[in-house]
Design an enzyme around this catalytic site. Structure first.
Site, PDB file in Angstrom:
ATOM      1  N   LYS A  31     -66.920  19.441 -27.301  1.00  0.00           N
ATOM      2  CA  LYS A  31     -65.579  19.947 -26.980  1.00  0.00           C
ATOM      3  C   LYS A  31     -65.464  21.408 -27.417  1.00  0.00           C
ATOM      4  CE  LYS A  31     -63.624  15.330 -27.152  1.00  0.00           C
ATOM      5  NZ  LYS A  31     -62.995  14.254 -27.935  1.00  0.00           N
ATOM      6  N   GLN A  78     -60.178  13.657 -33.858  1.00  0.00           N
ATOM      7  CA  GLN A  78     -61.210  12.803 -33.252  1.00  0.00           C
ATOM      8  C   GLN A  78     -61.107  11.383 -33.805  1.00  0.00           C
ATOM      9  OE1 GLN A  78     -63.462  13.802 -30.783  1.00  0.00           O
ATOM     10  NE2 GLN A  78     -64.020  11.642 -30.687  1.00  0.00           N
ATOM     11  N   ASP A  86     -54.128  15.400 -26.671  1.00  0.00           N
ATOM     12  CA  ASP A  86     -54.675  14.093 -26.304  1.00  0.00           C
ATOM     13  C   ASP A  86     -53.594  13.203 -25.693  1.00  0.00           C
ATOM     14  OD1 ASP A  86     -57.343  13.631 -26.486  1.00  0.00           O
ATOM     15  OD2 ASP A  86     -57.338  12.940 -28.568  1.00  0.00           O
TER      16      ASP A  86
END
Ligand code: NDP
Length: 310
Positions: A65, A109, A132
């Site tokens: 990422k 994460q 997200d």
């Protein structure tokens, strides 16, 4: 008298293998214009990744990422929190990033260590920085049909369908897996009354009775259960579009000692499908592309710049 006997030509169907890398490249190219418009306004999008896990797969995802950010001109910031640290240390890190004006997007994460409840961490992210799309405010907006940021993997699946020329409108879609990050938001994304939505979605999970009956009747089947090759040819209807979200490590005679396979038995299912995604190279690259998309959207939103994202 001459009789002519016609033999029927053999009908061969060609399955489209949907190339997620190619579609993701197109999305990244589209983002370039938006990132340039932000630069003209003196803004560089900033995305922070927060890792609190020794898991090698999580480490790999985070570095992928970060690399992807650099490639498109997004400022990547990476913060690691010791796995054994108290939950409050992670919360403090998130709150610090919330207050940093150069950080427009924050990605924690998952999974987190057992002593840190994921929902507690996610709820601390400023919803406008929640790229997200997992903060309850953003989940609520998605369910209400007014998403701020669509969660990356579901959004990626929707874009892959669009790129393959499959409009979900009116179609029967079966999703296998009801997680908060894939299955449930995907059901919302595809049900919502908007472009790329309007499908009739059946959301399946481990308690679903006669799963095969539900998967077989699908025009579009999305597998997101995390079970290596659980979807065999007998579970797929003729001519279906099959999207494989699963990423599973299985032992293999390779340098690393494993290989990645999806939730779909690709070779067995491919001849029955009209279109199918491979693993790797299907949904995975799209998840990262849509994260870049959300980070760009977050910068535009917070800085009040109109970038007209596609
Ligand atoms: P979770 O483990 O959180 O959820 C799995 C879901 O599948 C659950 O709802 C579970 O049901 C259901 N399920 C498990 N086994 C079966 C079964 N035999 N029959 C029916 N349903 C079943 O996984 P995630 O959603 O986080 O991830 C799913 C997969 O997608 C994983 O392989 C993951 O690595 C991959 N992934 C890939 C991404 C990408 O970018 N390509 C991004 C995110 C995930 P129940 O709720 O009843 O337990």
């Amino acid at each position: 008298m001459v009789s002519l006997i016609w033999s029927r030509p053999a009908v061969t169907t060609v399955t489209t293998v949907i190339d997620g890398n190619e579609v993701a490249d197109g999305i990244r190219a589209d983002l370039t214009g938006a990132i340039e418009r932000l630069a003209d306004a003196g803004v560089r999008p900033g995305l922070a990744t927060v890792l609190m896990s020794p898991d090698p797969a999580s480490q790999t995802y985070v570095s992928m990422k970060q690399r992807a950010c650099e490639d498109v001109g997004i400022e990547g910031v990476h913060v690691e929190v010791d796995t054994d640290a108290p939950a409050t240390e992670l919360y403090g890190t998130v709150e610090g990033l919330n207050a940093d004006p150069d950080v427009h997007g924050i990605l924690v994460q998952l999974p987190l260590p057992e002593h840190v409840p994921a929902h507690e961490a996610l709820e601390r992210i400023d919803p406008r920085k929640d790229v997200d799309g997992l903060h309850p405010e953003n989940v609520g907006r998605l369910v209400a049909g007014r998403p701020r940021y669509k969660p990356c993997t579901p959004h990626g699946v929707q874009r892959l369908l669009g790129a393959a020329g499959v409009d979900p409108e009116g179609k029967d879609v079966t999703v296998v897996g009801r997680s908060e990050i894939v299955g449930k938001p995907l059901a919302n994304v595809l049900t919502n009354e908007s472009e790329g939505g309007n499908a009739t979605v059946t959301l399946c999970h481990s308690r679903t009775r006669d799963l095969a009956a539900k998967t077989r009747r699908a025009d579009v089947l999305v597998a997101a259960a995390g079970r290596a090759e659980m979807i065999g040819a007998d579970m797929v209807g003729e001519g279906a579009t099959v999207i494989d979200v699963g990423i599973n490590r299985v032992d293999a005679d390779t340098e690393k000692g494993y290989e990645l396979v999806g939730d779909v038995d690709f070779e067995a299912v491919k001849p029955k499908a009209d279109a199918i995604t491979p693993v790797p190279g299907g949904v995975g690259p799209m998840t990262i592309a849509m994260l870049l998309y959300n980070a760009t959207a977050a910068a535009a939103l917070q800085e009040g710049v109109d970038v007209d994202l596609p």
